[in-house]
Design a protein around this motif. Structure first.
Motif, mmCIF file in Angstrom:
data_model
loop_
_atom_site.group_PDB
_atom_site.id
_atom_site.type_symbol
_atom_site.label_atom_id
_atom_site.label_comp_id
_atom_site.label_asym_id
_atom_site.label_seq_id
_atom_site.Cartn_x
_atom_site.Cartn_y
_atom_site.Cartn_z
ATOM 1 N N LYS A 1 -29.261 2.165 23.928
ATOM 2 C CA LYS A 1 -28.681 0.907 23.694
ATOM 3 C C LYS A 1 -28.951 0.448 22.254
ATOM 4 O O LYS A 1 -29.618 1.108 21.552
ATOM 5 C CB LYS A 1 -29.457 -0.166 24.588
ATOM 6 N N LEU A 2 -27.776 -0.186 21.473
ATOM 7 C CA LEU A 2 -27.856 -0.427 20.194
ATOM 8 C C LEU A 2 -29.055 -1.208 19.756
ATOM 9 O O LEU A 2 -29.652 -0.872 18.906
ATOM 10 C CB LEU A 2 -26.588 -1.034 19.890
ATOM 11 N N ARG A 3 -29.340 -2.161 20.642
ATOM 12 C CA ARG A 3 -30.561 -2.837 20.051
ATOM 13 C C ARG A 3 -31.994 -2.039 20.029
ATOM 14 O O ARG A 3 -32.747 -2.253 19.177
ATOM 15 C CB ARG A 3 -30.871 -4.241 21.092
ATOM 16 N N ALA A 4 -31.873 -1.031 21.096
ATOM 17 C CA ALA A 4 -33.124 -0.280 21.074
ATOM 18 C C ALA A 4 -32.985 0.647 19.905
ATOM 19 O O ALA A 4 -34.542 1.099 19.177
ATOM 20 C CB ALA A 4 -33.071 0.614 22.475
ATOM 21 N N ILE A 5 -31.971 1.302 19.566
ATOM 22 C CA ILE A 5 -31.916 2.139 18.683
ATOM 23 C C ILE A 5 -32.134 1.572 17.234
ATOM 24 O O ILE A 5 -33.183 2.148 16.356
ATOM 25 C CB ILE A 5 -30.356 2.613 18.598
ATOM 26 N N THR A 6 -31.681 0.319 17.091
ATOM 27 C CA THR A 6 -32.126 -0.385 15.601
ATOM 28 C C THR A 6 -33.186 -0.993 15.524
ATOM 29 O O THR A 6 -33.809 -0.838 14.696
ATOM 30 C CB THR A 6 -30.766 -1.432 15.696
ATOM 31 N N ARG A 7 -33.863 -1.419 16.777
ATOM 32 C CA ARG A 7 -35.305 -1.748 16.691
ATOM 33 C C ARG A 7 -36.357 -0.873 16.285
ATOM 34 O O ARG A 7 -37.174 -1.059 15.568
ATOM 35 C CB ARG A 7 -35.749 -2.352 18.153
ATOM 36 N N GLN A 8 -36.056 0.492 16.726
ATOM 37 C CA GLN A 8 -36.888 1.636 16.274
ATOM 38 C C GLN A 8 -36.759 1.861 14.997
ATOM 39 O O GLN A 8 -37.722 2.502 14.270
ATOM 40 C CB GLN A 8 -36.694 2.899 17.112
ATOM 41 N N VAL A 9 -35.566 1.720 14.346
ATOM 42 C CA VAL A 9 -35.287 2.069 12.735
ATOM 43 C C VAL A 9 -35.849 0.604 11.820
ATOM 44 O O VAL A 9 -36.408 0.841 11.007
ATOM 45 C CB VAL A 9 -34.068 2.090 12.380
ATOM 46 N N GLY A 10 -36.090 -0.543 12.581
ATOM 47 C CA GLY A 10 -36.378 -1.570 11.901
ATOM 48 C C GLY A 10 -35.459 -2.413 11.154
ATOM 49 O O GLY A 10 -35.379 -2.961 10.265
ATOM 50 N N VAL A 11 -34.335 -2.268 11.846
ATOM 51 C CA VAL A 11 -33.000 -3.204 11.334
ATOM 52 C C VAL A 11 -32.258 -3.973 12.490
ATOM 53 O O VAL A 11 -32.793 -3.549 13.616
ATOM 54 C CB VAL A 11 -31.987 -2.149 10.721
ATOM 55 N N SER A 12 -31.333 -4.756 12.120
ATOM 56 C CA SER A 12 -30.819 -5.445 13.236
ATOM 57 C C SER A 12 -29.522 -4.942 13.887
ATOM 58 O O SER A 12 -29.118 -3.873 12.849
ATOM 59 C CB SER A 12 -30.263 -6.737 12.497
ATOM 60 N N PRO A 13 -29.078 -5.027 14.882
ATOM 61 C CA PRO A 13 -27.877 -4.308 15.364
ATOM 62 C C PRO A 13 -26.660 -4.368 14.585
ATOM 63 O O PRO A 13 -26.070 -3.682 14.507
ATOM 64 C CB PRO A 13 -27.819 -5.124 16.686
ATOM 65 N N MET A 14 -26.645 -5.467 13.757
ATOM 66 C CA MET A 14 -25.435 -5.596 12.988
ATOM 67 C C MET A 14 -25.401 -4.544 11.656
ATOM 68 O O MET A 14 -24.192 -4.403 11.327
ATOM 69 C CB MET A 14 -25.402 -7.055 12.338
ATOM 70 N N ALA A 15 -26.500 -3.923 11.660
ATOM 71 C CA ALA A 15 -26.493 -2.957 10.516
ATOM 72 C C ALA A 15 -25.812 -1.719 10.954
ATOM 73 O O ALA A 15 -25.460 -0.779 10.033
ATOM 74 C CB ALA A 15 -27.972 -2.601 10.145
ATOM 75 N N VAL A 16 -25.259 -1.565 11.951
ATOM 76 C CA VAL A 16 -24.585 -0.314 12.410
ATOM 77 C C VAL A 16 -23.239 -0.498 11.968
ATOM 78 O O VAL A 16 -22.699 0.572 11.821
ATOM 79 C CB VAL A 16 -25.004 -0.043 14.134
#
Length: 201
Positions: free
Chosen positions: A39-54
């Protein structure tokens, strides 16, 4: 140590490494938690950025997963090439071993509901991998009157089927029933020898 590594990674994001970090995050989750966890939110959370950064790098989740699947096909082609395949058996074993080493990624590469198969980069990478396997399928023997593409499809289906059975653990009972002294690798080698013999016969 983990915190220091994270800090260094975040510094790298400002230098254009966020794309790499997002792919690495998605791949780690894929191999440890499965496709359903992507999930986008889970992936970005692990990196430390917001989903919008994708968005600037992949557009959306499908774009991210398509890029990851593209990376998988590039690695698969590399595995077949570096394996110095001299026969369908060599190419087939490289294909199957790649699947065994990367079960989550291999599964994603063929998930049409999760990726965009029309993406040019994906189509090119997948085509390169299939061409490498198809080259050996076309030279392994072909019944008279059938197009080379038929031989390629049949050989790919057999090798792909063995790969799926291997990563799902469904070959284990057959390996044990064949000979308690052989392992999965020896079983697969014999299976591809059988496939070659059946094709040549």
């Amino acid at each position: 140590m983990v915190r220091a590594t994270t800090e260094r990674s975040k510094e790298g994001y400002h230098h254009g490494n966020l794309r790499v970090a997002l792919l690495a995050s998605a791949r780690e989750m894929l191999e440890t938690q499965g496709v359903g966890a992507l999930k986008l939110r889970a992936i970005t959370r692990q990196v430390g950025v917001s989903p919008m950064a994708v968005a600037p790098h992949f557009g959306n989740l499908c774009g991210l997963l398509t890029a990851l699947a593209t990376q998988g096909f590039e690695e698969l082609a590399h595995a077949i090439k570096t394996g110095k395949a001299r026969s369908l058996k060599d190419a087939g074993l490289a294909y199957i071993y790649f699947a065994i080493r990367n079960p989550g990624l291999f599964t994603l590469m063929f998930r049409g509901d999760a990726i965009d198969r029309s993406d040019p980069a994906f189509a090119g990478a997948a085509g390169d991998s299939f061409a490498l396997l198809g080259t050996w399928a076309g030279t392994s023997g072909n019944a008279a009157g059938f197009a080379p593409q038929i031989a390629e499809a049949v050989m790919w289906g057999k090798v792909h089927g063995l790969a799926i059975l291997a990563i799902d653990g469904l070959l284990t009972p057959l390996v044990q029933a064949t000979d308690p002294h052989i392992d999965l690798e020896q079983f697969l080698e014999q299976a591809l020898d059988y496939m070659k013999a059946a094709t040549s016969g």
